[in-house]
Design a protein around this motif. Structure first.
Motif, mmCIF file in Angstrom:
data_model
loop_
_atom_site.group_PDB
_atom_site.id
_atom_site.type_symbol
_atom_site.label_atom_id
_atom_site.label_comp_id
_atom_site.label_asym_id
_atom_site.label_seq_id
_atom_site.Cartn_x
_atom_site.Cartn_y
_atom_site.Cartn_z
ATOM 1 N N LYS A 117 0.825 -1.212 0.000
ATOM 2 C CA LYS A 117 0.000 0.000 0.000
ATOM 3 C C LYS A 117 0.861 1.265 0.000
ATOM 4 C CE LYS A 117 -3.950 -2.229 1.999
ATOM 5 N NZ LYS A 117 -5.001 -2.233 2.960
ATOM 6 N N LYS A 118 2.112 1.126 0.427
ATOM 7 C CA LYS A 118 3.026 2.272 0.450
ATOM 8 C C LYS A 118 3.575 2.590 -0.939
ATOM 9 C CE LYS A 118 4.984 0.653 4.696
ATOM 10 N NZ LYS A 118 6.232 0.302 5.346
ATOM 11 N N ASP A 119 3.574 1.582 -1.827
ATOM 12 C CA ASP A 119 4.135 1.764 -3.165
ATOM 13 C C ASP A 119 3.300 2.742 -3.980
ATOM 14 O OD1 ASP A 119 6.123 -0.058 -2.610
ATOM 15 O OD2 ASP A 119 5.086 -1.740 -3.559
ATOM 16 N N ASP A 120 3.988 3.449 -4.850
ATOM 17 C CA ASP A 120 3.316 4.342 -5.787
ATOM 18 C C ASP A 120 2.929 3.504 -6.999
ATOM 19 O OD1 ASP A 120 2.373 6.587 -7.123
ATOM 20 O OD2 ASP A 120 4.349 7.097 -7.915
ATOM 21 N N ILE A 121 1.706 2.975 -6.986
ATOM 22 C CA ILE A 121 1.287 2.086 -8.062
ATOM 23 C C ILE A 121 0.386 2.812 -9.049
ATOM 24 C CG2 ILE A 121 1.500 0.006 -6.669
ATOM 25 C CD1 ILE A 121 -1.537 0.000 -6.370
ATOM 26 N N GLN A 122 0.407 2.312 -10.273
ATOM 27 C CA GLN A 122 -0.440 2.857 -11.331
ATOM 28 C C GLN A 122 -1.401 1.766 -11.781
ATOM 29 O OE1 GLN A 122 2.076 4.329 -14.436
ATOM 30 N NE2 GLN A 122 3.245 5.628 -13.059
ATOM 31 N N GLN A 123 -2.606 2.160 -12.104
ATOM 32 C CA GLN A 123 -3.638 1.219 -12.529
ATOM 33 C C GLN A 123 -3.505 0.939 -14.034
ATOM 34 O OE1 GLN A 123 -5.888 -0.318 -10.450
ATOM 35 N NE2 GLN A 123 -4.801 0.651 -8.781
ATOM 36 N N ILE A 124 -2.444 0.243 -14.387
ATOM 37 C CA ILE A 124 -2.250 -0.174 -15.770
ATOM 38 C C ILE A 124 -1.859 -1.650 -15.773
ATOM 39 C CG2 ILE A 124 -1.616 2.092 -16.688
ATOM 40 C CD1 ILE A 124 1.290 1.283 -16.518
ATOM 41 N N THR A 125 -2.192 -2.342 -16.838
ATOM 42 C CA THR A 125 -1.866 -3.760 -16.943
ATOM 43 C C THR A 125 -0.368 -3.923 -17.162
ATOM 44 O OG1 THR A 125 -4.035 -4.204 -17.875
ATOM 45 C CG2 THR A 125 -2.349 -5.890 -18.202
ATOM 46 N N THR A 126 0.214 -4.801 -16.369
ATOM 47 C CA THR A 126 1.640 -5.106 -16.500
ATOM 48 C C THR A 126 1.805 -6.605 -16.726
ATOM 49 O OG1 THR A 126 1.913 -5.359 -14.107
ATOM 50 C CG2 THR A 126 2.329 -3.164 -15.027
ATOM 51 N N LYS A 127 3.000 -6.988 -17.184
ATOM 52 C CA LYS A 127 3.336 -8.396 -17.435
ATOM 53 C C LYS A 127 4.761 -8.643 -16.946
ATOM 54 C CE LYS A 127 0.631 -8.224 -21.647
ATOM 55 N NZ LYS A 127 0.743 -8.187 -23.107
ATOM 56 N N PRO A 128 4.956 -8.724 -15.630
ATOM 57 C CA PRO A 128 6.314 -8.868 -15.084
ATOM 58 C C PRO A 128 6.987 -10.192 -15.482
ATOM 59 C CG PRO A 128 4.718 -8.300 -13.382
ATOM 60 C CD PRO A 128 3.955 -8.653 -14.588
#
Length: 146
Positions: A117-128
């Motif tokens: 929850k601390k991370d600066d996340i973006q609501q985009i689809t990723t494929k790690p």
């Protein structure tokens, strides 16, 4: 204004490319994480042990990986390609949580880390994904925690 923006972007890209590293992301005496990112993996989750010469030659052609491997590495190392599949946000990572060397095999425990929850996340689809070199030719057993 557009010209200034393009010029600044171009300069930043040149600096980033010029500062490229010749060391793996993570390195230990038993394994190296050679490359990986959040966007260039496969759409579905899987891992593949790369131990044949044909598969290995494909690694040697990859611009991101070939600076970390030599043709003779196929004789003393195994490689694992790990894909997490599609994720709904940024921040997902893959970790080698444990590497246990037994007499007849190596057990590699891989962990998927979700963003906190601390991370600066973006609501985009990723494929790690990532590529891991195991510094042994012993057979591999891959474990993923349930």
């Amino acid at each position: 204004m557009k010209i200034l923006t393009k010029t600044v972007t171009f300069i930043v890209l040149l600096v980033l490319i010029g500062c490229g590293t010749s060391k793996p992301y993570i390195s230990s005496d038993k394994y190296d994480v050679l490359t990986g990112d959040e966007f260039n993996g496969a759409s579905f989750q899987f891992f593949e042990i790369i131990d044949s010469e044909k598969e290995f030659n494909m690694l040697l052609q990859d611009d991101l990986i070939k600076k970390f491997v030599k043709k003779e590495d196929i004789t003393n190392s195994n490689f694992i390609l790990v894909n997490l599949g599609e994720k709904p946000t940024t921040g997902y990572t893959i970790e080698v949580a444990k590497l246990e060397e037994l007499q007849d095999k190596i057990i590699v425990t891989l962990v998927e880390n979700a963003p906190s929850k601390k991370d600066d996340i973006q609501q985009i689809t990723t494929k790690p994904y990532c590529v891991v070199r195991i510094k042994s030719k012993k057979p591999l057993e891959i474990k993923t925690p349930e």
